[in-house]
Design an enzyme around this catalytic site. Structure first.
Site, short mmCIF file in Angstrom:
data_model
loop_
_atom_site.label_atom_id
_atom_site.label_comp_id
_atom_site.label_asym_id
_atom_site.label_seq_id
_atom_site.Cartn_x
_atom_site.Cartn_y
_atom_site.Cartn_z
N SER A 1 5.94 -17.93 -4.00
CA SER A 1 7.10 -18.74 -3.66
C SER A 1 8.34 -18.23 -4.37
O SER A 1 8.26 -17.63 -5.45
CB SER A 1 6.87 -20.20 -4.08
OG SER A 1 6.93 -20.33 -5.50
N ASP A 2 9.50 -18.44 -3.76
CA ASP A 2 10.71 -18.33 -4.54
C ASP A 2 10.66 -19.43 -5.60
O ASP A 2 9.95 -20.42 -5.44
CB ASP A 2 11.95 -18.48 -3.65
CG ASP A 2 13.19 -17.87 -4.26
OD1 ASP A 2 13.20 -17.61 -5.49
OD2 ASP A 2 14.16 -17.63 -3.52
N TRP A 3 11.38 -19.23 -6.67
CA TRP A 3 11.26 -20.12 -7.83
C TRP A 3 11.75 -21.53 -7.48
O TRP A 3 12.94 -21.78 -7.31
CB TRP A 3 12.04 -19.54 -9.00
CG TRP A 3 11.23 -18.63 -9.89
CD1 TRP A 3 11.10 -18.73 -11.25
CD2 TRP A 3 10.42 -17.51 -9.52
NE1 TRP A 3 10.26 -17.74 -11.74
CE2 TRP A 3 9.83 -16.98 -10.70
CE3 TRP A 3 10.12 -16.90 -8.31
CZ2 TRP A 3 8.98 -15.88 -10.70
CZ3 TRP A 3 9.27 -15.80 -8.30
CH2 TRP A 3 8.72 -15.31 -9.48
#
Length: 756
Positions: free
Chosen positions: A226-228
């Site tokens: 995932s993106d953060w």
């Protein structure tokens, strides 16, 4: 590491923990099974590793900042991107970083996107080729990459919640194809999902995106991260194909995973897939680790300058004002000459170990003087600075103004509101141009800007955000020690309202309609006939190039074959230089709306003065295909295609053509709601259409002989072509045209097509 054995020994709780980071940058370790933790870190144009002596993820070690993607893309040079990637891989090895987060190959839909400096291009083919080269370079050093942001992260406004609403054809042709080639050919260790939703579904739990397309269609076998902070529903994400959540959720989402497995809403099989991918990534990192790798920062600083010298774009060079005469009285004006803006803000911001400005690069040249001219911390004219700069320009042979966008104008986290440069800089340029007829603008910016001064100055050199050694590159280019060879990877419109996304960016709260469809960037400007300020692919040189002998290997091919295209390029000037040959393809006559031309190949040739070389291109099915939603696949429609070789999208030098055929047929099923024109569009239906038309013509026979003559007949035929068959039944008074007879004809036609 015996992954099958470990999977059997892991508890449910341990499996859940492996699907989330242990902190901001590390994966979870499980000591009892000897599963180590590995570190990932921000990129993509330098290493942004958190210091060991801090808990603040924004406090990074000293590193090397290379040119940003906005500049790198203008090189049109796969080898250069691979060289950059290798340097980044060496940095990561020296600092025990297993995965560097990048590159980003999202499409530049609008020049206003605050993160455009991290992305390559408005064109998916160019973006895909450069991302592929970047990934191959990094991973050749035993370090992983994270291709991002998958997919449609084309703005910063409400980036964690907006829905990119897009039709299937546009989704595949423009936004997915930028990722497809890197996934298939470079095989990135990880792919990072984006924050946003796509047609209402978050990327982090979008099964169509992460499993159906990425894994099943493209064959991806790596890890999806995932993106953060992009996770919405963690168990749903695992089922959809999201393996690793970053950063840590402090155990909160681990509990949700355990609960979902226990209540049966998440299968153990899906959880094991995610865990296996995490363990495989850790194994790759362990196998690739090379602790003895040395990191020569000074050498990489020099490399950063060399790379930038091959990325900068000479946009304008009237009266051959460049290269500058080293004996002339030259004024360097603008704060960016002393304190250059060389990188963007946000998660890619590098803590550079040194920075070389243009002023530092020209130390020892007594003929160069400097005036600050403007400030960058606010958009406000400081009269004393302006007056000093104008006076200096008045007493100089040439005024070189270093201008552009300060960081407050563009950064990760927010989008630009307009395309203008600061007013204080524009006023400075105007005032200097009044007192000196020899003015050169050197631009530092992460995306396209409006240039009301374009007709008032002789030269414009676009440096973009050129990395920490930008000054060395600027000196080399300004004084002819290097020959500009970059070409624009995005269109510079004359004004923002010309951009195709203008009415739909950044959308209506959480809904962003991609109403421009496939007509992004130059595709739109060409279709509309709008002259841009500077077109896609544009870039000048200190020498000249001539194209000749454009040839194709075949005049007609099947779409399962490869066409070879060749063109000769000659350096007709008196300087050595590099030319980027661009190959465009267009469908001469298509049944669906397609762009005027599309980039399908490019080659960068180094040519000595007077030398001729041959650029060679290989075009496959995808070079001629469009994405057809009816078959959910790429389709080549039989016909003539135009092959164009050009120096830019608006500077086409040569063209030829080829006929391409395909064995693939689109599924056709006619009903009473089918129009007569659709019936007539296929050979099998033309007899039926002519039969219908002849009967209608009899009914309206007198029409052709009235005062309107043939035009009335043409009008009637046009109306009939657009009429559904059911309407003809009620609209006409012809005994042979009944609903039953129409249904019978349609059924017979469908049976004939089914048999074929």
């Amino acid at each position: 590491m015996n992954i099958d054995k470990i999977l059997k020994e892991l508890t449910l709780e341990e499996k859940a923990s492996l699907c989330s980071g242990s902190d901001f940058w590390h994966t979870e370790e499980i000591k009892r099974l000897d599963i180590p933790s590995i570190m990932v870190s921000d990129g993509p144009h330098g290493l942004r590793k958190m210091r060991d002596d801090t808990d603040n993820p924004n406090e990074a070690i000293k590193a090397v900042c290379f040119p940003c993607a906005c500049a790198l893309a203008c090189s049109f040079d796969r080898k250069l991107l691979t060289t950059l990637g290798k340097a980044l891989g060496e940095e990561c090895q020296a600092e025990d970083v297993s995965v560097i987060l990048g590159p980003g190959c999202n499409i530049k839909r609008s020049p206003l996107c605050g993160r455009n400096f991290e992305y390559f291009s408005e064109d998916p083919y160019l973006a895909s080729q450069l991302a592929t080269a970047h990934i191959k370079g990094v991973q050749s050093k035993g370090v992983g990459t994270s291709l991002k942001h998958f997919a449609m992260n084309n703005q910063e406004t409400r980036r964690m919640s907006y829905s990119a609403n897009v039709d299937e054809r546009t989704f595949h042709e423009i936004y997915l194809s930028a990722f497809e080639t890197p996934v298939k050919e470079a095989k990135p260790w990880t792919v990072m999902c984006s924050y946003n939703r796509i047609n209402g579904e978050y990327s982090s739990q979008n099964k169509l995106l992460l499993t159906d397309i990425l894994r099943n269609e493209w064959g991806y076998e790596g890890l999806v991260v995932s993106d953060w902070g992009a996770v919405d529903d963690r168990p749903l994400g695992i089922a959809a194909g999201l393996d690793l959540e970053m950063p840590t959720s402090n155990g909160k989402n681990d509990e949700l995973i355990i609960e979902a497995v226990n209540n049966g809403s998440l299968s153990m099989k899906d959880l094991d897939k995610a865990v296996r991918n995490v363990l495989t990534l850790i194994q790759k990192a362990e196998d690739g680790y090379a602790p003895a790798t040395k990191w020569d920062k000074e050498k990489q600083h020099e490399l950063a300058g060399k790379i930038e010298s091959e990325c900068a774009v000479l946009l304008k060079n009237d009266d051959k004002i460049l290269p500058l005469d080293k004996s002339a009285k030259i004024a360097f004006i603008g704060e960016f000459a002393d304190k250059p803006r060389y990188q963007g803000g946000g998660s890619s911001h590098i803590n550079s170990f040194k920075v070389t400005s243009a002023l530092e690069a020209v130390k020892g040249m007594d003929n160069i003087t400097y005036a600050q001219g403007f400030v960058t911390d606010r958009d406000e004219t400081v009269d004393e600075l302006l007056d000093e700069a104008v006076e200096l320009a008045k007493n100089s042979d040439v005024a070189v103004i270093f201008a552009g966008l300060p960081e407050s104008f563009e950064s990760e986290g927010f989008d630009r509101k307009h395309m203008r440069m600061p007013d204080c800089q524009l006023k400075l340029i105007d005032e200097v141009a009044k007192v000196n007829k020899n003015v050169v603008i050197v631009l530092h910016n992460g995306s396209a800007v409006e240039m009301p001064f374009a007709d008032k100055v002789n030269g414009i050199l676009e440096m973009y955000l050129g990395g920490q050694n930008i000054g060395t590159a600027e000196k080399a280019l300004l004084f002819g020690e290097a020959n500009p060879s970059g070409k624009l990877a995005e269109t510079f419109p004359e004004k923002l309202s010309h951009n195709p996304s203008y009415l739909n960016f950044p959308g209506n709260m959480d809904d962003v309609d991609y109403a421009e469809g496939i007509f992004v960037g130059y595709r739109y400007y060409d279709e509309k006939g709008i002259k841009p300020l500077f077109p896609f692919g544009h870039g000048l040189s200190y020498t000249t190039f001539e194209y000749s002998n454009l040839t194709v290997s075949e005049n007609e091919i099947k779409d399962d074959k490869t066409l070879t295209v060749m063109v000769d390029v000659t350096n007709t000037g008196d300087r050595d230089g590099m030319e980027i040959v661009q190959l465009y393809v267009s469908d001469k006559e298509s049944s669906v709306r397609r762009p005027v031309r599309e980039l399908k190949g490019f080659e960068k040739l180094f040519l000595k003065a007077g030398e001729t070389k041959k650029a060679v291109f290989h075009l496959d099915k995808r070079s001629f295909a469009y994405y057809e939603p009816d078959i959910h696949d790429w389709f080549v429609e039989y016909g003539e295609f135009i092959i164009e070789a050009g120096s830019s999208s608006r500077d086409i030098r040569l063209s030829t053509s080829v006929y391409v055929s395909s064995d693939t047929k689109l599924p056709v099923h006619f009903t009473l709601n089918t129009t007569c024109g659709e019936i007539n569009s296929i050979p099998e239906g033309r007899a039926m259409f002519e039969n219908i038309l002849s009967k209608i013509d009899c009914d309206f026979g007198d029409t052709a002989s009235d005062d309107l003559g043939a035009s009335a007949k043409e009008m009637m035929e046009a109306m009939i072509r657009d009429m559904p068959l059911r309407t003809l039944v009620t609209f006409t008074n012809v005994p042979d045209i009944t609903r039953a007879k129409m249904s019978e004809m349609v059924e017979n036609l469908n049976e004939m097509l089914a048999e074929k």
